[in-house]
Design a protein around this motif. Structure first.
Motif, PDB file in Angstrom:
ATOM      1  N   LEU A 192      10.957  15.049  -1.952  1.00 34.45           N
ATOM      2  CA  LEU A 192      11.324  14.131  -3.027  1.00 34.45           C
ATOM      3  C   LEU A 192      12.785  13.695  -2.899  1.00 34.45           C
ATOM      4  O   LEU A 192      13.106  12.510  -3.040  1.00 34.45           O
ATOM      5  N   ASN A 193      13.669  14.662  -2.615  1.00 38.68           N
ATOM      6  CA  ASN A 193      15.097  14.352  -2.495  1.00 38.68           C
ATOM      7  C   ASN A 193      15.376  13.359  -1.363  1.00 38.68           C
ATOM      8  O   ASN A 193      16.253  12.505  -1.477  1.00 38.68           O
ATOM      9  N   LYS A 215      13.095   9.358  -2.249  1.00 36.02           N
ATOM     10  CA  LYS A 215      12.985   8.903  -3.635  1.00 36.02           C
ATOM     11  C   LYS A 215      12.398   7.496  -3.736  1.00 36.02           C
ATOM     12  O   LYS A 215      11.610   7.208  -4.638  1.00 36.02           O
ATOM     13  N   GLU A 237       8.990   6.536  -5.717  1.00 34.38           N
ATOM     14  CA  GLU A 237       9.042   5.511  -6.763  1.00 34.38           C
ATOM     15  C   GLU A 237       7.981   4.442  -6.524  1.00 34.38           C
ATOM     16  O   GLU A 237       7.260   4.041  -7.449  1.00 34.38           O
ATOM     17  N   PHE A 283      10.288   8.829 -11.987  1.00 33.68           N
ATOM     18  CA  PHE A 283       9.589   7.768 -11.261  1.00 33.68           C
ATOM     19  C   PHE A 283       8.484   7.142 -12.121  1.00 33.68           C
ATOM     20  O   PHE A 283       8.253   5.939 -12.058  1.00 33.68           O
TER      21      PHE A 283
END
Length: 324
Positions: free
Chosen positions: A222-223, A226, A230, A318
């Motif tokens: 996720l980091n 992103k 999204e 998100f």
């Protein structure tokens, strides 16, 4: 002539460059089910493609296998029950699994009786043999939660069988095991059509809202991605809204390529059943009430290793952007 050509070329170039470059994302789904209709709509209606995402979908058949696939980098995103993220976190991982987009918001199983039961009440289960789901999984925990809600002790009031592999539960019932079974669709309706069993109750209607099936990924992924998360969430939200406003028949036609061996009329029946009881989330936000309800159900089943704060394993950033 030259100026016109350059203008035409520029417009062509702009038109081509506006289409996002496709990025492949590997997704592991816990099972193949009409319960996940919005996901298949996102694929069939091109919502992922519009966001520049090429989804490589794999069915991993079971919560444990799905989470193992995600943790071992065999997938980038998993579609599975939120309880699995709690189990991973409780083991002390340095890279927790984060829930970022909710797909379903109720249990997706139904109670199927081998024999036709007139005027069914939950009291009918007392003294019966009940073929449940895997211990520690959401279907089984919700099943026990609902039984206790109706004053039935699953350990004392009936014979509970829960040692059969997820993929083999339906065939075990069909071969004669159990008076009652807890099944997902379309198997429940198919058994009813074949005269093998009769749907007598919905666990989804009884359990209340829970983050039953959620898209999740490792914190590290996720980091680093992103923008991808999204866009992925945006595609899911568009599909959820599409499902909310289209007819059962249109939804069935859209997702039918993912269920080639299932008659269109059966798909439509199942979509109607899930949609009418509010199983499909209409947006990807997993809220605190649902998270707490999940942990209450796990605690009631004796499967909650420890309570985990909502903000640790849930990221609604998100989903909130998608709604905007």
């Amino acid at each position: 002539m030259t100026l016109s050509f350059l203008l035409l070329f520029s417009l062509f170039f702009i038109g081509c460059s506006s289409k996002p470059k496709q990025q492949t994302i590997r997704v592991a789904e816990v099972t193949r089910s009409i319960f996940y209709a919005p996901q298949y709509v996102a694929l069939s209606e091109g919502f992922f493609e519009k966001e520049g995402i090429n989804v490589e979908l794999t069915t991993t058949w079971g919560g444990d296998k799905t989470m193992t696939t995600l943790l071992s980098d065999g997938a980038d995103i998993a579609l599975v029950g939120s309880e699995t993220s709690i189990y991973v976190y409780a083991q002390g991982t340095t890279d927790p699994v984060i829930n970022f987009a909710q797909l379903t918001q109720t249990d997706g199983t139904f109670l199927v009786s081998r024999n036709k039961v007139e005027n069914f009440t939950w009291e009918h289960l007392k003294g019966s043999t009940f073929l449940g789901q895997r211990k520690g999984g959401m279907p089984q925990m919700v099943g026990e939660f609902v039984l206790k809600k109706h004053h039935i002790d699953p350990k004392q009031d009936l014979q509970l069988i829960q040692n059969i592999d997820f993929a083999n539960i339906a065939s075990a019932f069909a071969s004669g095991t159990g008076d009652y079974v807890q099944l997902f669709e379309p198997q429940a309706t198919l058994f009813e059509q074949q005269g093998i069993g009769h749907i007598v109750a919905s666990f989804g209607s009884e359990s209340g809202k829970v983050p039953y099936t959620v898209f999740m990924t490792k914190q590290s992924f996720l980091n680093e991605n992103k923008d991808v998360i999204e866009r992925y969430t945006k595609a899911i939200y568009e599909a959820q809204q599409w499902v909310a406003v289209h007819s059962n028949k249109e939804i069935a036609e859209s997702i039918s390529p993912f269920f080639e061996d299932t008659p269109l009329s059966l798909i439509e029946t199942v979509v109607d059943r899930y949609k009418s009881q509010g199983s499909f989330a209409t947006d990807p936000i997993l809220d605190k009430t649902e998270w707490n309800n999940l942990q209450n159900i796990m605690d009631e089943a004796g499967e909650l290793p420890k309570r985990v704060d909502y903000n640790i394993l849930v990221n609604t950033e998100f989903a909130e952007k998608a709604l905007q």
